[in-house]
Design an enzyme around this catalytic site. Structure first.
Site, PDB file in Angstrom:
ATOM      1  N   ASN A 107      46.043  35.681  30.097  1.00  0.00           N
ATOM      2  CA  ASN A 107      44.768  35.101  29.676  1.00  0.00           C
ATOM      3  C   ASN A 107      44.129  36.017  28.632  1.00  0.00           C
ATOM      4  OD1 ASN A 107      42.220  34.028  29.428  1.00  0.00           O
ATOM      5  ND2 ASN A 107      41.589  34.464  31.538  1.00  0.00           N
ATOM      6  N   TRP A 108      44.210  35.587  27.388  1.00  0.00           N
ATOM      7  CA  TRP A 108      43.722  36.441  26.299  1.00  0.00           C
ATOM      8  C   TRP A 108      42.202  36.474  26.229  1.00  0.00           C
ATOM      9  CZ3 TRP A 108      47.165  35.350  21.360  1.00  0.00           C
ATOM     10  CH2 TRP A 108      48.515  35.413  21.730  1.00  0.00           C
ATOM     11  N   LYS A 109      41.556  35.535  26.904  1.00  0.00           N
ATOM     12  CA  LYS A 109      40.090  35.401  26.839  1.00  0.00           C
ATOM     13  C   LYS A 109      39.643  35.328  25.373  1.00  0.00           C
ATOM     14  CE  LYS A 109      39.881  37.600  31.305  1.00  0.00           C
ATOM     15  NZ  LYS A 109      39.170  38.419  32.267  1.00  0.00           N
ATOM     16  N   HIS A 155      38.087  29.531  36.150  1.00  0.00           N
ATOM     17  CA  HIS A 155      38.056  30.992  36.029  1.00  0.00           C
ATOM     18  C   HIS A 155      36.656  31.492  36.402  1.00  0.00           C
ATOM     19  CE1 HIS A 155      38.184  35.030  34.420  1.00  0.00           C
ATOM     20  NE2 HIS A 155      39.502  34.930  34.448  1.00  0.00           N
ATOM     21  N   GLU A 200      34.808  33.622  35.164  1.00  0.00           N
ATOM     22  CA  GLU A 200      33.877  33.773  34.032  1.00  0.00           C
ATOM     23  C   GLU A 200      33.258  32.430  33.663  1.00  0.00           C
ATOM     24  OE1 GLU A 200      36.684  35.808  31.493  1.00  0.00           O
ATOM     25  OE2 GLU A 200      36.680  37.452  32.934  1.00  0.00           O
ATOM     26  N   GLU A 232      42.011  35.051  42.225  1.00  0.00           N
ATOM     27  CA  GLU A 232      41.497  36.174  41.445  1.00  0.00           C
ATOM     28  C   GLU A 232      40.195  36.677  42.062  1.00  0.00           C
ATOM     29  OE1 GLU A 232      42.995  36.104  37.120  1.00  0.00           O
ATOM     30  OE2 GLU A 232      41.282  34.762  37.228  1.00  0.00           O
ATOM     31  N   GLY A 278      39.001  42.789  35.597  1.00  0.00           N
ATOM     32  CA  GLY A 278      38.502  43.671  34.546  1.00  0.00           C
ATOM     33  C   GLY A 278      37.926  44.987  35.050  1.00  0.00           C
ATOM     34  N   SER A 336      43.081  42.750  37.379  1.00  0.00           N
ATOM     35  CA  SER A 336      43.573  44.085  37.035  1.00  0.00           C
ATOM     36  C   SER A 336      45.071  44.278  37.313  1.00  0.00           C
ATOM     37  CB  SER A 336      42.753  45.171  37.754  1.00  0.00           C
ATOM     38  OG  SER A 336      41.408  45.135  37.318  1.00  0.00           O
ATOM     39  N   GLY A 348      44.860  39.578  32.623  1.00  0.00           N
ATOM     40  CA  GLY A 348      43.869  39.618  31.550  1.00  0.00           C
ATOM     41  C   GLY A 348      44.142  40.781  30.616  1.00  0.00           C
ATOM     42  N   GLY A 349      43.439  41.880  30.834  1.00  0.00           N
ATOM     43  CA  GLY A 349      43.501  43.039  29.937  1.00  0.00           C
ATOM     44  C   GLY A 349      44.907  43.455  29.540  1.00  0.00           C
TER      45      GLY A 349
HETATM   46  P1  PGA Z   1      42.129  41.323  34.247  1.00  0.00           P
HETATM   47  O1  PGA Z   1      41.703  39.768  34.109  1.00  0.00           O
HETATM   48  O2  PGA Z   1      43.611  41.365  34.380  1.00  0.00           O
HETATM   49  O3  PGA Z   1      41.635  41.970  32.976  1.00  0.00           O
HETATM   50  O4  PGA Z   1      41.434  41.843  35.461  1.00  0.00           O
HETATM   51  C1  PGA Z   1      42.326  38.793  34.880  1.00  0.00           C
HETATM   52  C2  PGA Z   1      41.701  37.454  34.590  1.00  0.00           C
HETATM   53  O5  PGA Z   1      40.488  37.389  34.392  1.00  0.00           O
HETATM   54  O6  PGA Z   1      42.400  36.412  34.547  1.00  0.00           O
END
Ligand code: PGA
Length: 253
Positions: free
Chosen positions: A9-11, A98, A100, A170, A176, A216, A237-238
């Site tokens: 997930n590049w966000k 998600h 967010e 998640e 994050g 993470s 994500g990251g």
């Molecule tokens: P993260 O994000 O790996 O940076 O914790 C995961 C996500 O939000 O899908």
């Protein structure tokens, strides 16, 4: 049997040039690592979907996901992207729910059910995200909370429809933060969610749904997490923004 999936997930990250560079690096490093039962899903920003798609057209184990979809079919919804539009460019997956989106855009379980419906109606598989906050984990029935997210957004589906869903657990406190859930913590939730699905749809259906862990995930934490019996891969994500790290995670699957 269910697929092993590693999704990135590049966000809201990367310019077009950076997105193209990241994709070609990942494809070059990972394409021989992804075999029959496995899938790599890249989730770039919507603006880059068609460009990134060109890099994976000949790779059956690679797919592209949109990060969001409107709950409306079409019309005066400035800035939104519809399932029809995604379908028209051949998108097969979309992230829905998600944390967010739930937190910053007030998306609740009922709205997410609409997004799930509209996606399935257009041949797009939702990657349905769920998870509890730290406060809920410490003070509440956190398993019950996440089970209820599934009940309210997915359990109206037919068996056939549910089989097109990928679930991503998640925990919000792990996203994050560098605070990955332990393999035991993740496995506990994944097993509970699979049992919850089995209680409504039967064990066979539950055994065929991929449940990914996200929060993470790193090259270091992925191998142990992916060993757990009910963890079928990760939503990253990251670490997916660096081709080498993401490839290591793909290899861990
Ligand atoms: P993260 O994000 O790996 O940076 O914790 C995961 C996500 O939000 O899908």
């Amino acid at each position: 049997m269910r697929k092993k999936i590693v999704a990135g997930n590049w966000k809201m990250n990367k310019t077009m040039d950076e997105a193209v560079a990241l994709t070609s690096e990942i494809v070059n490093m990972a394409k021989d690592e992804v075999r029959n039962d496995a899938q790599v899903i890249l989730c770039p920003p919507a603006l880059y979907l068609t460009t990134i798609q060109k890099y994976i057209t000949d790779l059956p184990n690679f797919a592209i996901a949109a990060q969001n979809v409107s709950d409306k079919l079409s019309g005066a919804y400035t800035g939104e992207i519809s399932a029809v539009m995604l379908q028209s460019i051949g998108i097969k997956y979309v992230l829905i729910g998600h944390s967010e989106r739930r937190q910053y855009f007030n998306e609740d379980n009922a709205l997410l059910a609409e997004k799930v419906n509209i996606s399935l109606a257009h041949g797009i598989s939702p990657i349905f995200c769920c998870g509890e906050s730290l406060n809920q984990r410490q003070n509440e029935d956190y398993i019950g909370f996440v089970k209820n997210q599934l009940t309210e957004s997915l359990f109206h589906l037919s068996e056939e429809q549910l089989l097109n869903i990928v679930i991503a657990y998640e925990p919000i406190w792990a996203i994050g933060t560098g605070m990955t859930a332990s393999a035991e913590q993740a496995q506990e939730m994944h097993a509970a969610l699979r049992a919850h699905i089995a209680s409504k749809y039967g064990q066979e259906v539950a055994d065929n749904i991929s449940i990914l862990y996200g929060g993470s995930v790193s090259a270091a934490s992925a191998p142990e997490l992916f060993q757990a019996p009910d963890i079928d891969g990760g939503l990253v994500g990251g670490a997916c923004l660096k081709s080498r790290d993401f490839t290591e995670i793909i290899k861990a699957r």
